[in-house]
Design a protein around this motif. Structure first.
Motif, PDB file in Angstrom:
ATOM      1  N   ALA A   1       0.801  -1.344  -0.274  1.00  0.00           N
ATOM      2  CA  ALA A   1      -0.016  -0.059  -0.111  1.00  0.00           C
ATOM      3  C   ALA A   1       0.900   1.267   0.051  1.00  0.00           C
ATOM      4  N   ARG A   2       1.943   1.286   0.783  1.00  0.00           N
ATOM      5  CA  ARG A   2       2.900   2.558   0.763  1.00  0.00           C
ATOM      6  C   ARG A   2       3.452   2.565  -0.492  1.00  0.00           C
ATOM      7  N   ALA A   3       3.975   1.449  -1.194  1.00  0.00           N
ATOM      8  CA  ALA A   3       4.594   1.674  -2.498  1.00  0.00           C
ATOM      9  C   ALA A   3       3.364   2.250  -3.689  1.00  0.00           C
ATOM     10  N   ARG A   4       2.330   1.679  -3.415  1.00  0.00           N
ATOM     11  CA  ARG A   4       1.366   2.123  -4.614  1.00  0.00           C
ATOM     12  C   ARG A   4       0.913   3.723  -4.090  1.00  0.00           C
ATOM     13  N   ALA A   5       1.006   4.181  -3.088  1.00  0.00           N
ATOM     14  CA  ALA A   5       0.579   5.667  -2.598  1.00  0.00           C
ATOM     15  C   ALA A   5       1.804   6.467  -3.113  1.00  0.00           C
ATOM     16  N   ARG A   6       3.093   5.819  -2.979  1.00  0.00           N
ATOM     17  CA  ARG A   6       4.617   6.646  -3.542  1.00  0.00           C
ATOM     18  C   ARG A   6       4.372   6.666  -4.971  1.00  0.00           C
ATOM     19  N   ALA A   7       3.786   5.633  -5.571  1.00  0.00           N
ATOM     20  CA  ALA A   7       3.854   5.550  -7.065  1.00  0.00           C
ATOM     21  C   ALA A   7       2.997   6.536  -7.586  1.00  0.00           C
ATOM     22  N   GLU A   8       1.757   6.631  -6.877  1.00  0.00           N
ATOM     23  CA  GLU A   8       0.548   7.591  -7.303  1.00  0.00           C
ATOM     24  C   GLU A   8       1.022   9.091  -7.134  1.00  0.00           C
ATOM     25  N   GLN A   9       1.681   9.230  -6.072  1.00  0.00           N
ATOM     26  CA  GLN A   9       2.218  10.756  -5.898  1.00  0.00           C
ATOM     27  C   GLN A   9       3.232  10.986  -6.873  1.00  0.00           C
TER      28      GLN A   9
ATOM     29  N   TYR B   1       3.628   9.628 -10.077  1.00  0.00           N
ATOM     30  CA  TYR B   1       3.389   9.300 -11.405  1.00  0.00           C
ATOM     31  C   TYR B   1       1.760   9.719 -11.773  1.00  0.00           C
ATOM     32  N   GLY B   2       0.954   9.922 -10.569  1.00  0.00           N
ATOM     33  CA  GLY B   2      -0.454  10.378 -10.644  1.00  0.00           C
ATOM     34  C   GLY B   2      -1.243   9.173 -10.549  1.00  0.00           C
ATOM     35  N   PRO B   3      -2.583   9.317 -10.487  1.00  0.00           N
ATOM     36  CA  PRO B   3      -3.392   8.388 -10.436  1.00  0.00           C
ATOM     37  C   PRO B   3      -3.678   7.408 -11.781  1.00  0.00           C
ATOM     38  N   ARG B   4      -3.947   6.185 -11.402  1.00  0.00           N
ATOM     39  CA  ARG B   4      -3.926   5.350 -12.614  1.00  0.00           C
ATOM     40  C   ARG B   4      -5.484   5.641 -13.086  1.00  0.00           C
ATOM     41  N   GLU B   5      -5.583   5.254 -14.346  1.00  0.00           N
ATOM     42  CA  GLU B   5      -6.742   5.686 -15.054  1.00  0.00           C
ATOM     43  C   GLU B   5      -7.196   4.447 -15.815  1.00  0.00           C
TER      44      GLU B   5
END
Length: 91
Positions: free
Chosen positions: A77-85, A87-91
């Motif tokens: 979950a932390r890795a996903r949050a870092r990636a979203e921050q 690269y931006g949210p996945r669409e």
């Protein structure tokens, strides 16, 4: 090329054999500079993966840590949050 090399120490449940081998394979690919060796190099490549896998297994079995084991879901979950921050949210 090294996306499968992850921290494998101090997780509950412990790293699986597949995770250790995937990290070893990525390491050998990086060092060798190729993802698929030529037929003439296949045996040496496979032996290197086996050796790195075994060395990694010995290392992980030998390490002593005082911190509580990390939870895989929490770390993911932390890795996903870092990636979203980053690269931006996945669409």
């Amino acid at each position: 090329m090294c996306r499968n090399i992850r921290v494998l120490n101090n997780f509950e449940p412990p790293a699986t054999e597949d995770e250790i081998e995937a990290a070893a394979l990525q390491y050998v690919r990086k060092v060798a500079g190729m993802t698929r060796p030529a037929a003439v190099n296949q045996e040496a490549f496979d032996e290197a993966v086996r050796a790195v896998t075994e060395a990694t297994r010995v290392l992980l079995d030998s390490l002593v840590t005082r911190t509580p084991p990390r939870d895989r879901e929490t770390e993911a979950a932390r890795a996903r949050a870092r990636a979203e921050q980053r690269y931006g949210p996945r669409e």
